[in-house]
Design a protein around this motif. Structure first.
Motif, PDB file in Angstrom:
ATOM      1  N   THR A  56     -61.759 -79.673 -66.555  1.00  0.00           N
ATOM      2  CA  THR A  56     -61.423 -79.997 -65.163  1.00  0.00           C
ATOM      3  C   THR A  56     -62.421 -79.487 -64.136  1.00  0.00           C
ATOM      4  O   THR A  56     -62.332 -79.854 -62.970  1.00  0.00           O
ATOM      5  N   GLY A  57     -63.330 -78.600 -64.548  1.00  0.00           N
ATOM      6  CA  GLY A  57     -64.196 -77.929 -63.589  1.00  0.00           C
ATOM      7  C   GLY A  57     -63.511 -76.769 -62.897  1.00  0.00           C
ATOM      8  O   GLY A  57     -64.129 -76.056 -62.110  1.00  0.00           O
ATOM      9  N   SER A  58     -62.248 -76.558 -63.205  1.00  0.00           N
ATOM     10  CA  SER A  58     -61.436 -75.512 -62.587  1.00  0.00           C
ATOM     11  C   SER A  58     -61.081 -74.462 -63.624  1.00  0.00           C
ATOM     12  O   SER A  58     -60.858 -74.781 -64.799  1.00  0.00           O
ATOM     13  N   GLN A  59     -60.973 -73.216 -63.190  1.00  0.00           N
ATOM     14  CA  GLN A  59     -60.595 -72.153 -64.094  1.00  0.00           C
ATOM     15  C   GLN A  59     -59.104 -72.154 -64.429  1.00  0.00           C
ATOM     16  O   GLN A  59     -58.675 -71.422 -65.326  1.00  0.00           O
ATOM     17  N   ILE A  60     -58.335 -72.965 -63.763  1.00  0.00           N
ATOM     18  CA  ILE A  60     -56.886 -72.905 -63.958  1.00  0.00           C
ATOM     19  C   ILE A  60     -56.258 -74.255 -64.317  1.00  0.00           C
ATOM     20  O   ILE A  60     -55.264 -74.300 -65.044  1.00  0.00           O
ATOM     21  N   ARG A  61     -56.831 -75.355 -63.846  1.00  0.00           N
ATOM     22  CA  ARG A  61     -56.155 -76.645 -64.055  1.00  0.00           C
ATOM     23  C   ARG A  61     -56.087 -77.040 -65.525  1.00  0.00           C
ATOM     24  O   ARG A  61     -55.158 -77.754 -65.935  1.00  0.00           O
ATOM     25  N   GLY A  62     -57.056 -76.598 -66.326  1.00  0.00           N
ATOM     26  CA  GLY A  62     -56.998 -76.905 -67.746  1.00  0.00           C
ATOM     27  C   GLY A  62     -55.875 -76.193 -68.481  1.00  0.00           C
ATOM     28  O   GLY A  62     -55.469 -76.618 -69.564  1.00  0.00           O
ATOM     29  N   ALA A  68     -53.261 -63.659 -69.624  1.00  0.00           N
ATOM     30  CA  ALA A  68     -54.238 -62.919 -68.830  1.00  0.00           C
ATOM     31  C   ALA A  68     -55.286 -63.859 -68.252  1.00  0.00           C
ATOM     32  O   ALA A  68     -55.686 -63.726 -67.092  1.00  0.00           O
ATOM     33  N   ALA A  69     -55.742 -64.818 -69.067  1.00  0.00           N
ATOM     34  CA  ALA A  69     -56.742 -65.768 -68.582  1.00  0.00           C
ATOM     35  C   ALA A  69     -56.179 -66.606 -67.444  1.00  0.00           C
ATOM     36  O   ALA A  69     -56.857 -66.849 -66.434  1.00  0.00           O
ATOM     37  N   PHE A  70     -54.931 -67.048 -67.590  1.00  0.00           N
ATOM     38  CA  PHE A  70     -54.292 -67.847 -66.553  1.00  0.00           C
ATOM     39  C   PHE A  70     -54.186 -67.061 -65.254  1.00  0.00           C
ATOM     40  O   PHE A  70     -54.504 -67.560 -64.177  1.00  0.00           O
ATOM     41  N   GLU A  71     -53.746 -65.798 -65.349  1.00  0.00           N
ATOM     42  CA  GLU A  71     -53.569 -64.987 -64.151  1.00  0.00           C
ATOM     43  C   GLU A  71     -54.904 -64.686 -63.479  1.00  0.00           C
ATOM     44  O   GLU A  71     -55.018 -64.740 -62.247  1.00  0.00           O
ATOM     45  N   ARG A  72     -55.935 -64.380 -64.273  1.00  0.00           N
ATOM     46  CA  ARG A  72     -57.247 -64.123 -63.693  1.00  0.00           C
ATOM     47  C   ARG A  72     -57.777 -65.366 -62.983  1.00  0.00           C
ATOM     48  O   ARG A  72     -58.332 -65.287 -61.886  1.00  0.00           O
ATOM     49  N   ALA A  73     -57.616 -66.515 -63.642  1.00  0.00           N
ATOM     50  CA  ALA A  73     -58.092 -67.749 -63.038  1.00  0.00           C
ATOM     51  C   ALA A  73     -57.339 -68.063 -61.759  1.00  0.00           C
ATOM     52  O   ALA A  73     -57.913 -68.495 -60.762  1.00  0.00           O
ATOM     53  N   ARG A  74     -56.013 -67.835 -61.782  1.00  0.00           N
ATOM     54  CA  ARG A  74     -55.206 -68.101 -60.589  1.00  0.00           C
ATOM     55  C   ARG A  74     -55.656 -67.213 -59.431  1.00  0.00           C
ATOM     56  O   ARG A  74     -55.816 -67.679 -58.302  1.00  0.00           O
ATOM     57  N   HIS A  75     -55.870 -65.939 -59.718  1.00  0.00           N
ATOM     58  CA  HIS A  75     -56.335 -65.032 -58.662  1.00  0.00           C
ATOM     59  C   HIS A  75     -57.712 -65.420 -58.155  1.00  0.00           C
ATOM     60  O   HIS A  75     -57.993 -65.345 -56.953  1.00  0.00           O
ATOM     61  N   ALA A  76     -58.589 -65.856 -59.086  1.00  0.00           N
ATOM     62  CA  ALA A  76     -59.938 -66.232 -58.680  1.00  0.00           C
ATOM     63  C   ALA A  76     -59.927 -67.440 -57.749  1.00  0.00           C
ATOM     64  O   ALA A  76     -60.675 -67.521 -56.766  1.00  0.00           O
ATOM     65  N   GLU A  77     -59.038 -68.397 -58.033  1.00  0.00           N
ATOM     66  CA  GLU A  77     -58.997 -69.622 -57.230  1.00  0.00           C
ATOM     67  C   GLU A  77     -58.261 -69.437 -55.908  1.00  0.00           C
ATOM     68  O   GLU A  77     -58.526 -70.146 -54.934  1.00  0.00           O
ATOM     69  N   THR A  78     -57.321 -68.486 -55.891  1.00  0.00           N
ATOM     70  CA  THR A  78     -56.542 -68.292 -54.653  1.00  0.00           C
ATOM     71  C   THR A  78     -57.073 -67.148 -53.813  1.00  0.00           C
ATOM     72  O   THR A  78     -56.566 -66.890 -52.724  1.00  0.00           O
ATOM     73  N   GLY A  79     -58.090 -66.450 -54.343  1.00  0.00           N
ATOM     74  CA  GLY A  79     -58.654 -65.333 -53.601  1.00  0.00           C
ATOM     75  C   GLY A  79     -57.864 -64.062 -53.745  1.00  0.00           C
ATOM     76  O   GLY A  79     -58.088 -63.090 -52.998  1.00  0.00           O
ATOM     77  N   GLY A  80     -56.933 -64.026 -54.712  1.00  0.00           N
ATOM     78  CA  GLY A  80     -56.158 -62.813 -54.910  1.00  0.00           C
ATOM     79  C   GLY A  80     -56.960 -61.747 -55.597  1.00  0.00           C
ATOM     80  O   GLY A  80     -58.054 -61.962 -56.086  1.00  0.00           O
ATOM     81  N   VAL A 126     -60.750 -69.732 -70.426  1.00  0.00           N
ATOM     82  CA  VAL A 126     -61.122 -70.135 -69.071  1.00  0.00           C
ATOM     83  C   VAL A 126     -62.269 -71.140 -69.115  1.00  0.00           C
ATOM     84  O   VAL A 126     -62.280 -72.132 -68.374  1.00  0.00           O
ATOM     85  N   ALA A 127     -63.246 -70.906 -70.005  1.00  0.00           N
ATOM     86  CA  ALA A 127     -64.368 -71.840 -70.145  1.00  0.00           C
ATOM     87  C   ALA A 127     -63.891 -73.213 -70.588  1.00  0.00           C
ATOM     88  O   ALA A 127     -64.419 -74.244 -70.152  1.00  0.00           O
ATOM     89  N   LEU A 128     -62.883 -73.254 -71.442  1.00  0.00           N
ATOM     90  CA  LEU A 128     -62.324 -74.531 -71.880  1.00  0.00           C
ATOM     91  C   LEU A 128     -61.645 -75.258 -70.723  1.00  0.00           C
ATOM     92  O   LEU A 128     -61.758 -76.484 -70.586  1.00  0.00           O
ATOM     93  N   SER A 129     -60.922 -74.511 -69.902  1.00  0.00           N
ATOM     94  CA  SER A 129     -60.304 -75.119 -68.731  1.00  0.00           C
ATOM     95  C   SER A 129     -61.364 -75.757 -67.833  1.00  0.00           C
ATOM     96  O   SER A 129     -61.192 -76.886 -67.348  1.00  0.00           O
ATOM     97  N   MET A 130     -62.470 -75.048 -67.637  1.00  0.00           N
ATOM     98  CA  MET A 130     -63.553 -75.570 -66.809  1.00  0.00           C
ATOM     99  C   MET A 130     -64.211 -76.785 -67.456  1.00  0.00           C
ATOM    100  O   MET A 130     -64.621 -77.721 -66.765  1.00  0.00           O
TER     101      MET A 130
END
Length: 225
Positions: A133-139, A212-224, A126-130
């Motif tokens: 891109t600054g985003s937890q998921i776009r990377g 797991a990292a992708f799903e956590r990041a997706r939930h964090a960004e979408t408010g899930g 997740v840190a690498l994605s940020m």
């Protein structure tokens, strides 16, 4: 100057305290392929000619910044808009130790922000994605995380060589610096990471940590939840 993997690892060990040198080496290879004066101007259709010196790189970068662009700078491709926050100047940003130190500072800061509730290697992804891109998921979606993990294999078995680094002030107290054990086990874990990742799809189900990292990041960004 094109730095070897061994030189980058040696620099990382000296200049990016607290981040596994092989992790920094993988980021640097992904970002700049180890070219000290690398530039990337964001938002242009054609990149400028490759600079051949720090002065040349600074001149080209400043000309584009004056026209409203941001520019990614040096080994770790530090964005020009982050220079002040990282304490960088045009005289220092292309110095290998300083640039790698800044890259480590950004990656460590990202890691500290997302590590709670995550396993270490998951938080690193997740840190690498940020970082990219600054985003937890776009990377994850653009394939950057997968490329870094693939490039981590370049550091496998490479022995650091002595590298003369100019004395510099790191600033801040010991407590302000990243923990020296923060990413201690990640180098070996990264070697077993998948080579590729679909640019616009979740990681495959068998890649437990990336998924797991992708799903956590997706939930964090979408408010899930």
């Amino acid at each position: 100057m094109q730095l070897t993997t061994a030189a980058i690892i040696a620099l990382a060990a000296q200049c990016a305290n607290g981040v596994a040198p092989s992790t920094i080496a993988a980021v640097v290879h992904t970002e700049s392929k180890g070219y000290q004066f690398a530039l990337n101007v964001n938002g242009v259709s054609r990149q400028p000619d490759r600079p051949t010196s720090a002065a040349d790189a600074a001149r080209i970068a400043r000309a584009h910044i004056a026209r409203g662009y941001s520019v990614d700078l040096g080994l770790g491709q530090i964005n020009s808009r982050n220079m002040n926050a990282l304490g960088l100047t045009w005289d220092s940003v292309f110095d290998p130790c300083t640039n790698i130190g800044a890259a480590g500072q950004v990656l460590a800061g990202n890691y500290h922000r997302v590590r709670d509730g995550r396993m270490p290697q998951e938080a690193l992804r997740v840190a690498l994605s940020m970082y990219n891109t600054g985003s937890q998921i776009r990377g994850f979606r653009n394939g950057y995380v997968g490329r870094v993990l693939s490039n981590a294999g370049l550091a496998n078995g490479v022995t650091p060589v002595p590298y003369a680094v100019p004395m510099r002030s790191t600033g801040g107290s010991i407590e302000d610096q990243p923990s020296a054990t923060m990413l201690a086990d990640l180098a070996a874990e990264n070697m077993a990471a998948p080579k590729t990742m679909p640019a616009s799809s979740p990681p495959p189900s068998w890649d437990v940590f990336s998924r797991a990292a992708f799903e956590r990041a997706r939930h964090a960004e979408t408010g899930g939840s």
